[in-house]
Every structure is written in structure tokens, then in C-alpha cells.
Design an enzyme around this catalytic site. Structure first.
Site, mmCIF file in Angstrom:
data_model
loop_
_atom_site.group_PDB
_atom_site.id
_atom_site.type_symbol
_atom_site.label_atom_id
_atom_site.label_comp_id
_atom_site.label_asym_id
_atom_site.label_seq_id
_atom_site.Cartn_x
_atom_site.Cartn_y
_atom_site.Cartn_z
ATOM 1 N N TYR A 1 0.827 -1.204 0.000
ATOM 2 C CA TYR A 1 0.000 0.000 0.000
ATOM 3 C C TYR A 1 0.861 1.253 0.000
ATOM 4 C CZ TYR A 1 0.888 0.943 4.974
ATOM 5 O OH TYR A 1 1.482 1.259 6.164
ATOM 6 N N ARG B 1 7.976 3.853 -4.903
ATOM 7 C CA ARG B 1 8.066 2.899 -3.778
ATOM 8 C C ARG B 1 7.033 1.781 -3.949
ATOM 9 N NH1 ARG B 1 7.647 5.070 2.288
ATOM 10 N NH2 ARG B 1 5.497 5.414 1.627
ATOM 11 N N ARG C 1 -7.838 -20.582 -0.668
ATOM 12 C CA ARG C 1 -6.819 -20.297 0.353
ATOM 13 C C ARG C 1 -5.705 -21.352 0.395
ATOM 14 N NH1 ARG C 1 -5.063 -21.255 5.275
ATOM 15 N NH2 ARG C 1 -4.298 -19.513 6.516
ATOM 16 N N HIS D 1 -1.199 -21.137 0.846
ATOM 17 C CA HIS D 1 -0.166 -20.140 1.123
ATOM 18 C C HIS D 1 0.605 -19.706 -0.129
ATOM 19 C CE1 HIS D 1 -1.141 -21.140 5.196
ATOM 20 N NE2 HIS D 1 -0.239 -20.295 5.680
ATOM 21 N N LYS E 1 6.528 -1.932 1.872
ATOM 22 C CA LYS E 1 5.375 -1.301 2.550
ATOM 23 C C LYS E 1 4.175 -2.245 2.441
ATOM 24 C CE LYS E 1 3.141 3.206 3.137
ATOM 25 N NZ LYS E 1 3.303 3.356 4.567
ATOM 26 N N GLU F 1 12.667 2.425 13.694
ATOM 27 C CA GLU F 1 11.868 3.597 13.299
ATOM 28 C C GLU F 1 10.685 3.656 14.245
ATOM 29 O OE1 GLU F 1 10.094 3.024 9.397
ATOM 30 O OE2 GLU F 1 10.105 0.855 9.679
ATOM 31 N N LEU G 1 11.314 1.123 6.884
ATOM 32 C CA LEU G 1 10.700 1.569 5.630
ATOM 33 C C LEU G 1 11.489 2.763 5.086
ATOM 34 C CD1 LEU G 1 8.025 1.218 3.881
ATOM 35 C CD2 LEU G 1 7.253 3.275 5.053
HETATM 36 C C1 LIG Z 1 6.635 1.976 9.565
HETATM 37 C C2 LIG Z 1 6.609 3.305 8.902
HETATM 38 N N1 LIG Z 1 7.716 4.070 8.891
HETATM 39 C C3 LIG Z 1 7.749 5.282 8.326
HETATM 40 C C4 LIG Z 1 6.609 5.820 7.729
HETATM 41 C C5 LIG Z 1 6.685 7.171 7.095
HETATM 42 O O1 LIG Z 1 6.760 7.004 5.716
HETATM 43 P P1 LIG Z 1 6.289 8.138 4.675
HETATM 44 O O2 LIG Z 1 7.126 9.327 4.940
HETATM 45 O O3 LIG Z 1 6.565 7.512 3.363
HETATM 46 O O4 LIG Z 1 4.844 8.382 4.949
HETATM 47 C C6 LIG Z 1 5.445 5.063 7.678
HETATM 48 C C7 LIG Z 1 4.265 5.594 7.026
HETATM 49 O O5 LIG Z 1 3.221 5.015 6.990
HETATM 50 C C8 LIG Z 1 5.437 3.773 8.280
HETATM 51 O O6 LIG Z 1 4.334 3.024 8.272
#
Ligand SMILES: Cc1ncc(COP(=O)(O)O)c(C=O)c1O
Length: 285
Positions: A34, A53, A100, A102, A148, A181, A205
């Protein structure tokens, strides 16, 4: 406020009317990726970076056959069908519907869903100027947080722990006590005039806002280090700030039971916040 407007495979409908199969692999396995983008005065912020991304996330989990130009056109059509001004768009692609099992199905058409909804920034806006509170929390996520994906249970649990502590975010630490993060944000620290953030690795991320700020910091000529940040170090920083698509630049003034700096947003956080505001203003000119 207009109701959220969805677009499922090119058909626009109210978000509440979207129906997805119970056998959709995103629903059953989190087999989906997403993006979330901000729309300022009708314009999408850092669209090319988000779409790139998304392309990478799809490639990493081997979902093929998604026409991202077509998805982008649908996104613009849905925004234009508004009226949406201050809004956000959620874009979601799953591997599709199949019995379903995997392993990847031999034949499945990816589910392509997006929706646009108004975004009320008021509560966050207030905290950008007075600062906010975060907690630290173990990072129990999987090893490919650079994708993501919609597998967000560990993020949900960490953010719930923050909410229960009346904080907005959880800063996540790994078993070796280095920080990764936050549950839905990236973060930076400042010590002695040097801006610091975790280097990009498989367990964080590549935040679009993080990358935007890294470029901005370099352009301004501020010293910047991308390196491991220990949990202990966090409590001795002059400044800490979160960043993300909806939080933008959000100064942190309290971590667990400790005050950051003098308990007010610091000068570097405020300077970067102002630079972000200015860049967004230039977008809508
Ligand atoms: C785990 C994580 N880190 C960082 C971010 C920030 O990313 P962005 O600047 O691309 O929104 C997000 C945004 O949803 C996130 O889910």
C-alpha cells in the site's frame, strides 16, 4: 466534508459500498502492499516518489501485471471527482482472490483499490508547535520492513501501547537496543547541531518524508549522519522529531518518562518544519 470516495478497478463508488472477497489474499494473508499520500489544495505531494516505492514493493513480493500509470490516472480522476482540498489517498494492491493456499495462486488478478478522503490536520498541527510524546517499544516486526506491506499487526500493537500511555507514537528498538523507526513514522534526532537518523536497511521503511528531509538537510548544508542510534542515546539528544506523510515534521518533547532538551520543540526541528511547509506551499503555486 465529502464522503470518502473509492475507486475499485476503475469504478468509482462510495468507500462504504466497496465489497471485497473473503478469499482476497490481502484479507487472509496480508499479501498486499500500500501507499498513503497527502493531497494539499487538490495536489498530490511527492507522488512520483510514492509511486516508485509502490512499484518496488510490488516487485519485491512479485505481484505482476499492475499498470501503475493507469492506477495513477484513476487516482487523479477520483481526486477530481471530489471536491477534495486537504485530503489523503490510500492506495492498496493485493495479490487478488484465490482458494486459500499459502503459495502464490497460478492465476489471480491483483486487486487494485484506492480511496480519497478529507484529512483533518488540526490535532497534529497543534502538536507540531508544542511537541508531542512518544514511548519506546520493542520492534517485533518481520525482517522486510522495507516493503510497505499491509502486515501491520506488530505496528498496531506498538501504536496501541503508545495510545495507552497517552503518547502519539512508539519508537521501536531492536533486540540489540538500536532503534529502527516508529510504528507509522520515521524519526530523526539532533545532538550538538548534528542531525541523525537510522540508515536505510531491510528493517525500516524507506520513508518518503525521511528521504525528502535527508535531501533538504543536505541542500541546506546541515551536518547529517545516517547511522545506528542506540536506545540509550535517545534520552540524551537535544532534539527528536518524527516525520511521515501525515505527521510531516512533528517535534517530540517527551520519550517515556524523560523530557527531550528543554521540553520545547528545538530550533532544528522547527527550521525543518518551516522548510517542509514552504515546499508544500510551492507545490500548490
Ligand atoms: C513503519 C513506517 N515508517 C515510516 C513511515 C513514514 O513514511 P512516509 O514518509 O513515506 O509516509 C510510515 C508511514 O506510513 C510507516 O508506516
Amino acid at each position: 466534508m465529502p464522503a470518502p470516495l473509492a475507486n475499485l478497478h476503475g469504478t468509482m463508488m462510495a468507500l462504504e459500498d466497496v465489497k471485497i472477497s473473503a478469499q482476497d489474499r490481502g484479507f487472509l494473508f496480508g499479501d498486499a502492499v500500500y501507499e498513503v499520500m497527502r493531497i494539499y489544495r487538490g495536489k498530490v505531494w511527492l507522488e512520483a516518489e510514492h509511486m516508485e516505492r509502490l512499484r518496488r514493493s510490488l516487485a519485491e513480493i512479485r505481484i505482476h501485471g499492475v499498470d501503475l500509470d493507469r492506477l495513477t490516472r484513476r487516482m487523479h480522476e477520483t481526486i477530481a471527482a471530489g471536491p477534495f482540498g486537504e485530503a489523503m489517498v490510500y492506495l492498496h494492491v493485493s495479490r487478488g482472490t484465490a482458494p486459500r493456499k499459502h503459495a502464490f495462486p497460478k492465476q489471480a488478478t491483483p486487486l487494485e483499490l484506492l480511496w480519497v478522503q478529507d484529512y483533518d490536520d488540526a490535532a497534529t498541527a497543534r502538536h507540531r508547535h508544542i511537541g508531542t510524546k512518544v514511548i519506546t517499544h520493542p520492534d517485533i516486526r518481520w525482517g522486510r520492513c522495507d516493503i510497505k506491506s499491509t502486515n501491520l499487526l506488530a505496528n498496531v500493537l506498538a501504536n496501541q501501547a503508545a495510545a495507552e500511555a497517552e503518547a502519539v507514537e512508539a519508537l521501536l528498538y531492536l533486540p540489540d537496543e538500536t532503534m529502527s523507526e516508529a510504528s507509522h513514522s520515521s524519526f530523526f534526532t539532533v545532538k550538538g547541531g548534528v542531525v541523525q537518523t537510522t540508515a536505510l536497511r531491510a528493517n525500516i521503511l524507506p520513508g518518503i518524508t525521511r528521504n525528502f528531509l535527508v535531501d533538504l538537510i543536505r541542500k541546506i548544508g546541515m551536518p547529517l549522519e545516517e547511522r545506528p542510534i542506540s536506545r540509550a542515546e535517545l534520552f540524551h539528544c537535544d532534539e527528536v522529531f518524527l516525520c511521515g506523510t501525515t505527521s510531516e515534521v512533528l517535534p517530540v518533547v517527551r520519550i517515556d518518562d524523560c523530557t527531550v532538551g528543554d521540553g520545547k520543540p528545538g530550533p532544528i526541528s522547527l527550521r525543518l518544519l518551516a522548510a517542509h511547509v514552504q515546499a508544500v506551499e510551492e507545490l500548490s503555486r
